[in-house]
Design a protein around this motif. Structure first.
Motif, PDB file in Angstrom:
ATOM      1  N   ILE A  93       0.886  -1.181   0.069  1.00 39.11           N
ATOM      2  CA  ILE A  93      -0.026   0.150  -0.080  1.00 39.11           C
ATOM      3  C   ILE A  93       0.937   1.184   0.137  1.00 39.11           C
ATOM      4  N   GLY A  94       2.015   1.084   0.407  1.00 42.32           N
ATOM      5  CA  GLY A  94       2.990   2.339   0.667  1.00 42.32           C
ATOM      6  C   GLY A  94       2.762   3.147   1.815  1.00 42.32           C
ATOM      7  N   TYR A  95       2.908   2.501   3.078  1.00 40.86           N
ATOM      8  CA  TYR A  95       2.810   3.403   4.102  1.00 40.86           C
ATOM      9  C   TYR A  95       3.942   2.723   5.297  1.00 40.86           C
ATOM     10  N   SER A  96       4.098   3.402   6.315  1.00 41.28           N
ATOM     11  CA  SER A  96       4.746   3.061   7.506  1.00 41.28           C
ATOM     12  C   SER A  96       3.752   2.695   8.684  1.00 41.28           C
ATOM     13  N   ARG A  97       4.105   1.554   9.259  1.00 42.30           N
ATOM     14  CA  ARG A  97       3.371   1.339  10.847  1.00 42.30           C
ATOM     15  C   ARG A  97       3.288   2.560  11.498  1.00 42.30           C
ATOM     16  N   ALA A  98       4.402   3.221  11.829  1.00 37.80           N
ATOM     17  CA  ALA A  98       4.390   4.397  12.660  1.00 37.80           C
ATOM     18  C   ALA A  98       5.563   5.500  11.820  1.00 37.80           C
ATOM     19  N   ILE A  99       5.273   6.695  12.286  1.00 37.87           N
ATOM     20  CA  ILE A  99       6.177   7.993  11.998  1.00 37.87           C
ATOM     21  C   ILE A  99       6.478   8.449  13.293  1.00 37.87           C
ATOM     22  N   VAL A 100       7.732   8.874  13.228  1.00 47.73           N
ATOM     23  CA  VAL A 100       8.145   9.840  14.543  1.00 47.73           C
ATOM     24  C   VAL A 100       8.566  11.053  14.014  1.00 47.73           C
ATOM     25  N   ALA A 101       8.077  12.106  14.515  1.00 44.39           N
ATOM     26  CA  ALA A 101       8.245  13.448  14.210  1.00 44.39           C
ATOM     27  C   ALA A 101       8.093  14.317  15.040  1.00 44.39           C
ATOM     28  N   ASP A 102       8.969  15.401  15.407  1.00 37.80           N
ATOM     29  CA  ASP A 102       8.809  16.218  16.326  1.00 37.80           C
ATOM     30  C   ASP A 102       8.321  15.937  17.755  1.00 37.80           C
ATOM     31  N   GLY A 103       8.846  14.827  18.328  1.00 35.49           N
ATOM     32  CA  GLY A 103       8.270  14.291  19.610  1.00 35.49           C
ATOM     33  C   GLY A 103       7.128  13.684  19.865  1.00 35.49           C
ATOM     34  N   TRP A 104       6.520  13.212  18.472  1.00 31.67           N
ATOM     35  CA  TRP A 104       5.212  12.648  18.542  1.00 31.67           C
ATOM     36  C   TRP A 104       5.244  11.266  17.677  1.00 31.67           C
ATOM     37  N   VAL A 105       4.696  10.430  18.077  1.00 37.81           N
ATOM     38  CA  VAL A 105       4.672   9.176  17.373  1.00 37.81           C
ATOM     39  C   VAL A 105       3.109   8.907  16.522  1.00 37.81           C
ATOM     40  N   PHE A 106       2.993   8.711  15.394  1.00 40.63           N
ATOM     41  CA  PHE A 106       1.701   8.449  14.568  1.00 40.63           C
ATOM     42  C   PHE A 106       1.724   7.075  14.393  1.00 40.63           C
ATOM     43  N   VAL A 107       0.639   6.336  14.779  1.00 42.69           N
ATOM     44  CA  VAL A 107       0.770   4.749  14.444  1.00 42.69           C
ATOM     45  C   VAL A 107      -0.278   4.816  13.218  1.00 42.69           C
ATOM     46  N   ALA A 108      -0.018   4.161  12.292  1.00 41.06           N
ATOM     47  CA  ALA A 108      -1.162   3.888  11.255  1.00 41.06           C
ATOM     48  C   ALA A 108      -2.201   3.009  11.771  1.00 41.06           C
ATOM     49  N   GLY A 109      -3.400   3.196  11.149  1.00 44.14           N
ATOM     50  CA  GLY A 109      -4.622   1.892  11.430  1.00 44.14           C
ATOM     51  C   GLY A 109      -3.787   0.666  11.709  1.00 44.14           C
ATOM     52  N   THR A 110      -3.899  -0.315  12.550  1.00 39.20           N
ATOM     53  CA  THR A 110      -3.349  -1.729  12.761  1.00 39.20           C
ATOM     54  C   THR A 110      -4.456  -2.622  13.177  1.00 39.20           C
ATOM     55  N   THR A 111      -4.589  -3.636  12.399  1.00 40.59           N
ATOM     56  CA  THR A 111      -5.516  -4.646  12.424  1.00 40.59           C
ATOM     57  C   THR A 111      -5.108  -5.768  13.185  1.00 40.59           C
ATOM     58  N   GLY A 112      -5.994  -6.684  13.654  1.00 39.90           N
ATOM     59  CA  GLY A 112      -5.525  -7.611  14.290  1.00 39.90           C
ATOM     60  C   GLY A 112      -4.416  -9.059  13.942  1.00 39.90           C
TER      61      GLY A 112
END
Length: 126
Positions: free
Chosen positions: A16-35
């Motif tokens: 799909i072309g994405y990362s599980r998570a992105i770290v930027a400026d003290g934040w972590v953004f975790v992509a939608g994660t299924t089971g």
């Protein structure tokens, strides 16, 4: 601060072309994660087990990014069948007992019919 990418090795990330998570400026953004268990690419039948798996994957991604589940400030849950959502409450209330993040639940069809929950979080790096 440089942007960091965290991967679980899931084929979905590459396809799909994405990362599980992105770290930027003290934040972590975790992509939608299924089971899914991404090591075996299997998914349990129960929403509760899928919820647990998703949170384990999210927890690992957060740890890899220098954060953790106790630093989650926002969580979104997506479930196709709202009647199953309350079954997950004991799991989510235990996992987020310390963080107590702002939360939203959406009902929507997910990518594959066997997927019963998708979870996305935003966390701070302590």
């Amino acid at each position: 601060m440089a942007v960091g990418h965290v991967s679980t090795g899931s084929p979905f990330e590459k396809d799909i072309g994405y990362s599980r998570a992105i770290v930027a400026d003290g934040w972590v953004f975790v992509a939608g994660t299924t089971g899914y268990d991404y090591a075996t690419m299997t998914i349990p039948a129960s929403i509760v087990d899928q919820c647990r798996n998703a949170l384990v994957t999210i927890g690992k991604a957060l740890e890899d990014a220098g954060s953790g589940l106790d630093h989650v400030v926002r969580v979104s849950y997506i479930v196709p069948n709202v009647d199953e959502w309350p079954d997950c409450w004991p799991v989510t209330s235990e996992v987020f007992a310390n963080a107590r993040p702002a939360a939203t639940m959406f009902s929507a069809k997910l990518q594959n019919p066997e997927m019963k929950i998708e979870i996305e979080v935003t966390a701070r790096i302590p």
